[in-house]
Design an enzyme around this catalytic site. Structure first.
Site, short mmCIF file in Angstrom:
data_model
loop_
_atom_site.label_atom_id
_atom_site.label_comp_id
_atom_site.label_asym_id
_atom_site.label_seq_id
_atom_site.Cartn_x
_atom_site.Cartn_y
_atom_site.Cartn_z
N ASP A 108 0.68 -0.96 0.44
CA ASP A 108 -0.47 0.04 0.07
C ASP A 108 1.05 0.85 -0.18
O ASP A 108 1.63 1.09 0.64
CB ASP A 108 -0.99 0.05 1.16
CG ASP A 108 -2.07 1.03 1.38
OD1 ASP A 108 -2.59 1.49 0.06
OD2 ASP A 108 -2.70 1.02 1.62
N HIS A 161 3.49 2.44 -8.89
CA HIS A 161 3.45 0.95 -9.54
C HIS A 161 3.95 0.59 -9.62
O HIS A 161 4.40 -0.54 -9.01
CB HIS A 161 2.03 0.74 -10.35
CG HIS A 161 -0.30 1.15 -9.41
ND1 HIS A 161 0.29 1.19 -8.23
CD2 HIS A 161 -0.34 2.32 -9.77
CE1 HIS A 161 -1.07 1.59 -7.51
NE2 HIS A 161 -1.60 1.94 -8.79
N LEU A 179 12.06 -20.42 -1.87
CA LEU A 179 10.26 -19.64 -1.21
C LEU A 179 9.43 -19.41 -1.65
O LEU A 179 9.43 -19.90 -3.45
CB LEU A 179 11.14 -18.44 -0.79
CG LEU A 179 10.02 -17.29 -0.39
CD1 LEU A 179 9.27 -17.24 0.36
CD2 LEU A 179 10.13 -16.24 -1.12
C1 FPP Z 1 -1.91 -0.12 -3.13
O1 FPP Z 1 -1.48 0.89 -3.00
C2 FPP Z 1 -1.43 -0.83 -4.46
C3 FPP Z 1 -2.23 -1.15 -5.38
C4 FPP Z 1 -3.80 -1.44 -5.96
C5 FPP Z 1 -1.99 -2.16 -6.76
C6 FPP Z 1 -0.37 -2.72 -6.02
C7 FPP Z 1 0.53 -3.81 -6.79
C8 FPP Z 1 2.34 -3.26 -7.36
C9 FPP Z 1 2.59 -2.88 -6.33
C10 FPP Z 1 2.47 -3.59 -8.65
C11 FPP Z 1 2.98 -4.98 -8.18
C12 FPP Z 1 3.17 -5.54 -9.80
C13 FPP Z 1 3.56 -6.68 -9.20
C14 FPP Z 1 5.21 -6.79 -10.70
C15 FPP Z 1 3.74 -7.26 -8.54
P1 FPP Z 1 -2.37 2.29 -3.63
O2 FPP Z 1 -2.55 3.11 -4.44
O3 FPP Z 1 -3.75 1.91 -2.86
O4 FPP Z 1 -1.30 3.17 -3.15
P2 FPP Z 1 -2.83 5.05 -2.19
O5 FPP Z 1 -3.32 3.85 -1.15
O6 FPP Z 1 -1.08 5.82 -1.54
O7 FPP Z 1 -2.81 5.29 -3.20
#
Ligand code: FPP
Length: 237
Positions: A18, A35, A128
């Site tokens: 997050d 992301h 893992l």
């Molecule tokens: C939450 O942060 C994050 C997500 C909904 C997407 C997570 C995806 C990735 C990290 C990409 C993953 C890629 C791979 C290869 C595993 P948010 O967008 O809700 O952040 P915020 O709360 O600050 O808005």
């Protein structure tokens, strides 16, 4: 790290990635850049889990609710998954087994195919076990488990009295993983957000204000140290 010797390392760690959006916003960048950084952190932290002796790690990558985000953000996240799956084979020497949990039916056929290919490719890797939750929701997972069990009852293979916690657990997407010991949520939010709600019944929680793209192996070590210092009683005394 010499302290490691005395550490009680969790077997199964769950991580809610997050704070990507806020990380980007702070830098006046589009959310998708957050992301992208988050995907890099995912790689670094997965290696760090392996190096610390953690055996299972499950990441919350995309929830059943995340479809409500703007289409270009959803597309950017799906693109990141595809890119990651495209080059996962070049990391075969890491011996990390990747699997996916969640409802795949809403993902593009090309992504579903790549997920199946990667799972097959990694099948024998055993340093893992890494689960990526994509289009995942804990309640949806329990509903799915109950549906599978109902089909068995309908076929006359079991009777309703045979349904117990073990059977529900065995029909979850995570059937092959032990219960989660430690859930890590960065970015200052203090919620589970429908992540591993069945599996986390006795989990310990670690919250930090650090945003996911800034999360470092040292932060993972702090979380594990905090876990290791706790006294888990599982309802006993
Ligand atoms: C939450 O942060 C994050 C997500 C909904 C997407 C997570 C995806 C990735 C990290 C990409 C993953 C890629 C791979 C290869 C595993 P948010 O967008 O809700 O952040 P915020 O709360 O600050 O808005």
């Amino acid at each position: 790290m010499s302290e490691n010797i005395a550490l009680n390392v969790p077997v199964h760690v769950g991580i809610i990635m997050d704070g990507n959006g806020r990380w980007a916003k702070k830098r006046l960048m589009p959310r998708k850049m957050g992301h992208r950084e988050g995907a890099k952190t995912f790689r670094t932290i997965t290696r760090a889990c392996k190096n610390m002796g953690i055996k299972y790690v499950t990441y919350y990558a995309f929830s059943t609710e995340n479809w409500a985000r703007p289409q270009d953000e959803v597309d950017a996240i799906m693109d990141l998954f595809e890119k990651y799956l495209d080059d996962v084979k070049s990391f075969a020497d890491e011996n990390i087994r990747i699997r996916f949990i969640g409802d795949r039916s809403k993902l593009t056929p090309s992504l579903q195919q790549k997920m199946a290919d990667v799972e097959k490719f990694c099948e024998k890797f055993d340093s893992l076990d890494c689960f990526l939750a994509i289009n995942y929701g804990g309640r949806d997972e329990i509903k799915h488990s109950v549906q599978e069990i109902a089909k068995k009852v309908q076929r006359g293979e079991i009777s309703p009295e045979d349904i117990d916690e073990k059977l529900i657990t065995e029909n979850l997407y995570t059937a092959e993983a032990p219960p989660v010991d430690l859930i890590i949520r960065p970015s200052g939010e203090l919620r589970l957000s429908n992540f591993l709600i069945w599996q986390a019944a006795y989990a310990e929680y670690y919250f930090t204000d650090i945003l996911w793209p800034d999360f470092k192996p040292e932060d993972l070590e702090k979380a594990v140290k905090s876990f290791s210092d706790r006294n888990r009683r599982f309802g006993g005394v």
